[in-house]
Write a protein that holds these residues in place. Structure first.
Motif, mmCIF file in Angstrom:
data_model
loop_
_atom_site.group_PDB
_atom_site.id
_atom_site.type_symbol
_atom_site.label_atom_id
_atom_site.label_comp_id
_atom_site.label_asym_id
_atom_site.label_seq_id
_atom_site.Cartn_x
_atom_site.Cartn_y
_atom_site.Cartn_z
ATOM 1 N N ALA A 290 0.915 -1.282 0.370
ATOM 2 C CA ALA A 290 -0.563 0.097 -0.214
ATOM 3 C C ALA A 290 1.167 1.629 -0.040
ATOM 4 O O ALA A 290 0.817 2.297 -0.664
ATOM 5 N N PHE B 144 1.091 4.109 -2.701
ATOM 6 C CA PHE B 144 0.856 5.302 -2.325
ATOM 7 C C PHE B 144 1.966 6.026 -3.340
ATOM 8 O O PHE B 144 2.042 6.913 -4.152
ATOM 9 N N THR C 128 1.741 5.988 -6.911
ATOM 10 C CA THR C 128 0.395 6.859 -7.492
ATOM 11 C C THR C 128 1.037 8.645 -7.367
ATOM 12 O O THR C 128 0.715 9.452 -8.377
ATOM 13 N N VAL C 129 1.710 8.553 -6.309
ATOM 14 C CA VAL C 129 1.271 9.976 -6.028
ATOM 15 C C VAL C 129 2.297 10.668 -6.876
ATOM 16 O O VAL C 129 2.428 12.065 -7.650
ATOM 17 N N LEU D 183 -6.431 6.077 -6.669
ATOM 18 C CA LEU D 183 -6.016 6.178 -5.706
ATOM 19 C C LEU D 183 -5.888 4.116 -5.367
ATOM 20 O O LEU D 183 -4.538 3.600 -4.480
ATOM 21 N N MET E 174 -2.552 1.723 -4.989
ATOM 22 C CA MET E 174 -2.390 1.230 -3.922
ATOM 23 C C MET E 174 -2.474 -0.897 -3.349
ATOM 24 O O MET E 174 -2.583 -1.078 -1.914
#
Length: 173
Positions: A31, A35, A38-39, A86, A90
């Motif tokens: 996860a 994260f 993706t960010v 998102l 994740m």
């Protein structure tokens, strides 16, 4: 080809408590990796939006695909779509990466992540092509393809980097 120092396939006596902790540990790492990826990817897509080659509001289509437009106001769709995006970044993609990374080209997890990002990009570039205007110029198509590919490479690199970073540390000891 395994990375030097990896101990894959080692058989240990079963211990349900240890297995549960390992699953939880790996899930948290996945996860966090998703994260970070993706960010990082969103930053590149945001730059693409500033240059007019991507539109972050197209994430609304993900929310609509999931039927969220029936439950929530239309103005919330881009935000809800991004949250679904998102969540997938994740959960689903890190899980798939963890399952197949050893079969991907690359001499390290971050490099294998870039390979993974390239494969993921092939679906993304087609699914989000609606961000381009009708009859786009060749330059617009090239910038759209380039920015989305770069975003996926960065996602994969970040994903692989966090997995690699976590291999050397025991966060839950």
């Amino acid at each position: 080809m395994p990375i030097e120092g990896e101990q894959r396939g080692a058989i240990t006596p079963p211990n349900p408590e240890d297995d549960l902790v390992a699953v939880f540990h790996d899930g948290i790492i996945g996860a966090v990796a998703g994260f970070v990826g993706t960010v990082s990817m969103t930053v590149v897509l945001g730059i693409g939006q500033l240059l007019g080659v991507f539109d972050l509001t197209t994430f609304a289509s993900i929310a609509e695909l999931g039927g969220l437009d029936v439950l929530f106001d239309e103005s919330l769709m881009p935000y809800l779509g991004y949250l679904v995006f998102l969540a997938g970044g994740m959960t689903t993609w890190p899980l798939i990466f963890a399952a197949i990374e050893r079969f991907l080209p690359g001499t390290s997890l971050p490099k294998r992540g870039v390979s993974f990002g390239t494969v993921m990009w092939t679906g993304f570039v087609i699914a989000f092509v609606d961000v381009l205007p009708p009859n786009p110029a060749t330059t617009q198509i090239a910038l759209y393809a380039g920015f989305t590919l770069l975003a996926h490479w960065i996602y994969g690199y970040g994903l692989g980097w966090v997995f690699d970073y976590s291999l050397e540390r025991d966060f839950f000891a």
